[in-house]
Design a protein around this motif. Sequence first.
Motif, short mmCIF file in Angstrom:
data_model
loop_
_atom_site.label_atom_id
_atom_site.label_comp_id
_atom_site.label_asym_id
_atom_site.label_seq_id
_atom_site.Cartn_x
_atom_site.Cartn_y
_atom_site.Cartn_z
N MET A 230 0.79 -1.23 0.00
CA MET A 230 0.00 0.00 0.00
C MET A 230 0.83 1.29 0.00
SD MET A 230 -3.26 -0.18 -0.28
CE MET A 230 -4.57 -1.39 -0.20
N ILE A 231 1.96 1.29 0.67
CA ILE A 231 2.73 2.53 0.81
C ILE A 231 3.08 3.17 -0.53
CG2 ILE A 231 4.95 3.47 1.56
CD1 ILE A 231 4.75 1.82 4.07
N PRO A 232 3.60 2.42 -1.52
CA PRO A 232 3.91 3.06 -2.81
C PRO A 232 2.70 3.64 -3.51
CG PRO A 232 5.01 0.93 -2.61
CD PRO A 232 4.02 1.00 -1.50
N VAL A 233 1.51 3.06 -3.25
CA VAL A 233 0.29 3.56 -3.88
C VAL A 233 0.04 5.01 -3.48
CG1 VAL A 233 -2.20 3.23 -4.11
CG2 VAL A 233 -0.70 1.25 -3.93
N ALA A 234 0.51 5.38 -2.28
CA ALA A 234 0.24 6.72 -1.76
C ALA A 234 1.05 7.81 -2.47
CB ALA A 234 0.54 6.75 -0.25
N ILE A 235 2.01 7.44 -3.30
CA ILE A 235 2.86 8.43 -3.96
C ILE A 235 2.03 9.36 -4.85
CG2 ILE A 235 4.69 8.76 -5.66
CD1 ILE A 235 6.01 6.24 -4.60
#
Length: 421
Positions: A230-235
């Motif tokens: 999920m973290i990279p999706v937040a970029i």
Amino acid sequence: MTDTNLLGEDMSLVRQVLMGGQMLFVAFGALVLVPILTGLDPNVAFFTAGVGTLIFQLVTRCSVPIFLASSFAFIAPITFSVGQWGLPATMGGLMAAGLFYVVLSLIVRVRGSGFLYRLFPPVVVGPVIMVIGLGLAPTAISMANGTANPSINETTSIMLAGVSLLTTLLVSTVAGGILKLIPILCGVAAGYITAAFMGVVDFTAMHEAAWIGLPNFSLPEYNINAILFMIPVAIAPAIEHIGDMLAISSVTGKKYLEKPGLQNTLLGDGLATSAAAMFGGPPNTTYSEVTGAVMLTKAFNPKIMTWAAVIAIAIAFVSKVGGFLATIPTPVMGGIMILLFGSIAVVGLNTLIKAQVDLGKARNLVIVSVVLVFGIGNMALSFGDFTLRGVSLCAITAVLLNLILPHTEKEDRYQSMEVGS
């Protein structure tokens, strides 16, 4: 004199409440789409949108007339993550995505916003947003042609999808005033009424739902795979947040990137997203529909958004609302999705165009090409039990290619941001 002043204050309060309800009405159609498409509880989405908006206002000291609600960028990741690791683990991943915003806000507070533009220039963000939209295209088609809901035959499904899509197109291009701000809601309404006349609406869920009840809250749980997914999706949404702040700044004539500052608006957005995940709701983002309504109505008072948030929280406890939304036939939503998911891809394309990214340059061509093929082709990389795919893989790939390949300083700059600064 005193009575007149009191009456004036009362009238002002009434107007604030009414305008707050209007803002929520504008956001309604888009707000409920994410939970409907991802299988989350719409009532929880109302609750977390209200709570998230209040958190954002608290962090920014009630200085920005903005409303936060369900983010479309997370539709595909949520759907995949729930199927792979379950809802609680997905909420844990979304909570981490919100904390990623918080970390970015802390870095901006210490080092300024320049690093964001260097790390996530348009050539990185543009294709990632395009992947988010294009990756959802098969979902939209399956909803529209009846594949996603075999209980409605193909001919009827396509007809309902066509009605909702055509209505949305006409309202968004021909209508004026408040209608122009709610094309999605108009499209859903037209499709729903048509479905009701055709006898394909199942009202069971609405009849069985109580009038008042607690939303179906869900607690997050720790799962490293879901978190790293999920973290990279937040970029992309993090950079999109800057664009939203510039948009509302342009509407009101104030420089919100300076006061309350990007570090505080990012912090508010991040805390709102993490708070939403704590209750089992979709991640929050600033809503451009509401920004459009602010521009039309000149409702620059942030207190109006406070009332919109309060009304959203109140609606969350009306179970009939969730029951009614569950009766919307899948093809009706499919017609809306065709336009909506395509629009997301166009936003990514527009990011490249506005920044005048030269795709004739080998460096830019390589980044955009690889990201698009990875995303549309559903490329996946496995590391033991962990698999990186979809938007997450595309975002990381784009960032790494941007850092590795040689480039000039001007390629790091958002021209629209230069104007706003």
